[in-house]
Design an enzyme around this catalytic site. Structure first.
Site, mmCIF file in Angstrom:
data_model
loop_
_atom_site.group_PDB
_atom_site.id
_atom_site.type_symbol
_atom_site.label_atom_id
_atom_site.label_comp_id
_atom_site.label_asym_id
_atom_site.label_seq_id
_atom_site.Cartn_x
_atom_site.Cartn_y
_atom_site.Cartn_z
ATOM 1 N N ALA A 156 0.839 -1.208 0.000
ATOM 2 C CA ALA A 156 0.000 0.000 0.000
ATOM 3 C C ALA A 156 0.874 1.258 0.000
ATOM 4 C CB ALA A 156 -0.939 -0.002 1.203
ATOM 5 N N TYR A 157 2.033 1.160 0.646
ATOM 6 C CA TYR A 157 2.974 2.301 0.643
ATOM 7 C C TYR A 157 3.562 2.489 -0.759
ATOM 8 C CZ TYR A 157 7.166 5.094 1.811
ATOM 9 O OH TYR A 157 8.153 6.057 1.852
ATOM 10 N N THR A 158 4.054 1.417 -1.349
ATOM 11 C CA THR A 158 4.684 1.564 -2.669
ATOM 12 C C THR A 158 3.653 1.973 -3.723
ATOM 13 O OG1 THR A 158 4.547 -0.835 -2.934
ATOM 14 C CG2 THR A 158 6.682 0.059 -2.289
#
Ligand SMILES: NC(=O)c1ccc[n+]([C@@H]2O[C@H](COP(=O)([O-])OP(=O)(O)OC[C@H]3O[C@@H](n4cnc5c(N)ncnc54)[C@H](O)[C@@H]3O)[C@@H](O)[C@H]2O)c1
Length: 250
Positions: A156-158
């Protein structure tokens, strides 16, 4: 250390989200040195208040969770009321919590997108009118090289950080006619206190030193100094771009 001086940044109203610690804190310090009026947002109260007391009257802190868009809008309005229209916006706040693929729920996913991506758009939307009236503006969105180097364990961060690139290019297109620029900076691995205490291992450091062209650990100032350049009139024709600052890792 000799730091460039940018006359165009003097008295300019700058906002930095996540300015209470890490890279954002160094960005706040560098803008304050340039004589800018700096408003910063953070959820962390104690560290942020300590920074304001150290830096003085031209720096103001708004305690704000950037995932709460109403609160974000109110904080940006408070800064503009106190310091004048925001003409430099550094969308820096984020949270790089790791997550295992099998543990991610729809609610968790939405929360990660909210802290790592969504506020960047709404902060830009909120300051756009003031920038249009001022006749200029510079928006700097903090991306990351994590998705470029194929990092796992934080999808989800990337996903958010790769989307920063597309967001930046759309903002540059929509706001360019008003002389408002939008660029993103994609840091490599920057040794904040948080990174060193949470994620840096001996093997990780060894691999980093093998992969980077430059054989030294990068520090928050390695990001803060290019941010000054992209905020200043020295980069007046630079927009619609993402600039990687990673010591040559990617
Ligand atoms: N440090 C690195 O190696 C690295 C690498 C690539 C990209 N980046 C990016 O650079 C930026 C700064 O990274 P950092 O390492 O300094 O991060 P950090 O986690 O050390 O600091 C982030 C700051 O944002 C604040 N914050 C977190 N959630 C918030 C919220 N909901 N509302 C308001 N404030 C909030 C935190 O309190 C903190 O002060 C981020 O966008 C990050 O994704 C960092």
């Amino acid at each position: 250390m000799n730091i460039a001086s940018y006359p165009s940044l003097k008295d300019r109203t700058v906002v930095v989200s996540g300015g209470g610690s890490g890279i954002g804190e160094q960005i706040v310090r560098r803008f304050a040195e340039q004589g800018s009026r700096v408003g910063f947002l953070d959820i962390a109260k104690d560290a942020s208040e300590a920074l304001v007391s150290e830096l003085g009257d031209n720096v103001m802190f708004q305690q704000c969770d950037v995932t709460d868009i109403d609160a974000l809008r109110a904080s940006l309005a408070n800064i503009a009321d106190a310091f004048g229209p925001v003409t430099v916006l550094v969308n820096n706040a984020a949270h790089d919590e790791r997550h295992k693929l099998e543990d991610v729920t729809p609610e968790y996913w939405d929360g990660r997108i909210a802290v790592n991506l969504k506020h960047q758009f709404f902060a830009a939307q909120a300051v756009a009118q003031g920038m249009k009236e001022a006749g200029h503006g510079s928006i700097i969105n903090m991306g990351s090289t994590s998705w470029m180097v194929g990092q796992g364990g934080m999808a989800a961060y990337t996903a958010s950080k790769s989307a920063v690139l597309g967001l930046t290019r759309s903002l540059a297109r929509d706001l360019g006619p008003y002389n408002i620029r939008a660029n993103s900076i994609a840091p490599g691995w920057i040794m904040t206190e948080r990174q060193e205490s949470l994620w840096l291992t001996e093997e990780g450091e060894k691999e980093l030193m093998e992969r980077q062209c430059l054989k030294r650990k990068l520090v928050p100032d390695d990001i803060a100094r290019p941010v000054l350049f992209f905020a200043s009139d020295e980069s007046g024709a630079c927009t619609n771009q993402s600039y990687v600052v990673d010591g040559g890792w990617t």
